[in-house]
Design an enzyme around this catalytic site. Structure first.
Site, mmCIF file in Angstrom:
data_model
loop_
_atom_site.group_PDB
_atom_site.id
_atom_site.type_symbol
_atom_site.label_atom_id
_atom_site.label_comp_id
_atom_site.label_asym_id
_atom_site.label_seq_id
_atom_site.Cartn_x
_atom_site.Cartn_y
_atom_site.Cartn_z
ATOM 1 N N ALA A 188 -10.141 -2.529 -0.539
ATOM 2 C CA ALA A 188 -11.454 -2.188 -1.080
ATOM 3 C C ALA A 188 -11.765 -0.710 -0.871
ATOM 4 O O ALA A 188 -12.416 -0.080 -1.703
ATOM 5 C CB ALA A 188 -12.530 -3.055 -0.438
ATOM 6 N N GLU A 220 6.203 1.337 -4.069
ATOM 7 C CA GLU A 220 7.310 2.234 -3.727
ATOM 8 C C GLU A 220 7.240 2.647 -2.259
ATOM 9 O O GLU A 220 8.242 2.657 -1.546
ATOM 10 C CB GLU A 220 7.267 3.505 -4.580
ATOM 11 C CG GLU A 220 7.265 3.265 -6.063
ATOM 12 C CD GLU A 220 5.860 3.176 -6.653
ATOM 13 O OE1 GLU A 220 5.042 2.348 -6.180
ATOM 14 O OE2 GLU A 220 5.581 3.933 -7.591
ATOM 15 N N CYS A 228 3.741 8.768 -4.173
ATOM 16 C CA CYS A 228 5.043 8.111 -4.012
ATOM 17 C C CYS A 228 6.182 9.071 -4.345
ATOM 18 O O CYS A 228 7.228 9.042 -3.698
ATOM 19 C CB CYS A 228 5.109 6.861 -4.880
ATOM 20 S SG CYS A 228 4.078 5.530 -4.232
HETATM 21 ZN ZN ZN Z 1 2.325 5.320 -5.645
#
Ligand code: ZN
Length: 131
Positions: free
Chosen positions: A46, A55, A90
């Site tokens: 949240a 990833e 990522c």
């Molecule tokens: Zn990501």
């Protein structure tokens, strides 16, 4: 392992994703240099900043198991009609361990395209900057 087998593992991982906010359930399958595969799935929160992408979950699973060099990663979401690419965070996390990793970006219909991480994150900021 073929690309398709790695993608199938990402598809399986996506089934465990917790994504009540974006409704995009992502799975990732990360192939290490020794051939071991670790998977991860989206774990949203949240407080959105606390969300962990599939990833990064896969990378953390691999590092927890002592692996730090990766060859390929496949990304899949049933909700993504377009080729699914990693977010900026990522891309940065993958750069830390394997700037040459191949990224398989899969669409919901199973078709995919392959990129080198350097293509997705040009002028990457890497640990070599500290050497
Ligand atoms: Zn990501």
């Amino acid at each position: 392992m073929t690309d398709r087998e790695l993608i199938d593992m990402a598809v399986e991982a996506a089934k465990n994703a917790y994504a009540p906010y974006s409704h995009q359930r992502v799975g990732a399958a990360l192939e290490c240099a020794d051939g071991t595969v670790f998977t991860g799935c989206t774990v949203e929160n949240a407080a959105l900043g606390a969300t962990v992408c599939a990833e990064r979950a896969a990378v953390c699973n691999a590092v927890n198991a002592g692996r730090r060099r990766f060859r390929r990663i496949a990304l899949y979401s049933r909700e993504s009609a377009d080729y699914l690419t990693p977010c900026g965070s990522c891309r940065q996390v993958l750069t830390e361990f394997s700037p040459e990793i191949e990224v398989l970006c899969v669409r919901s219909d199973g078709r995919y395209v392959s990129y080198r991480l350097r293509e997705l994150l040009p002028l990457m900021f890497s640990k070599e900057k500290f050497e």
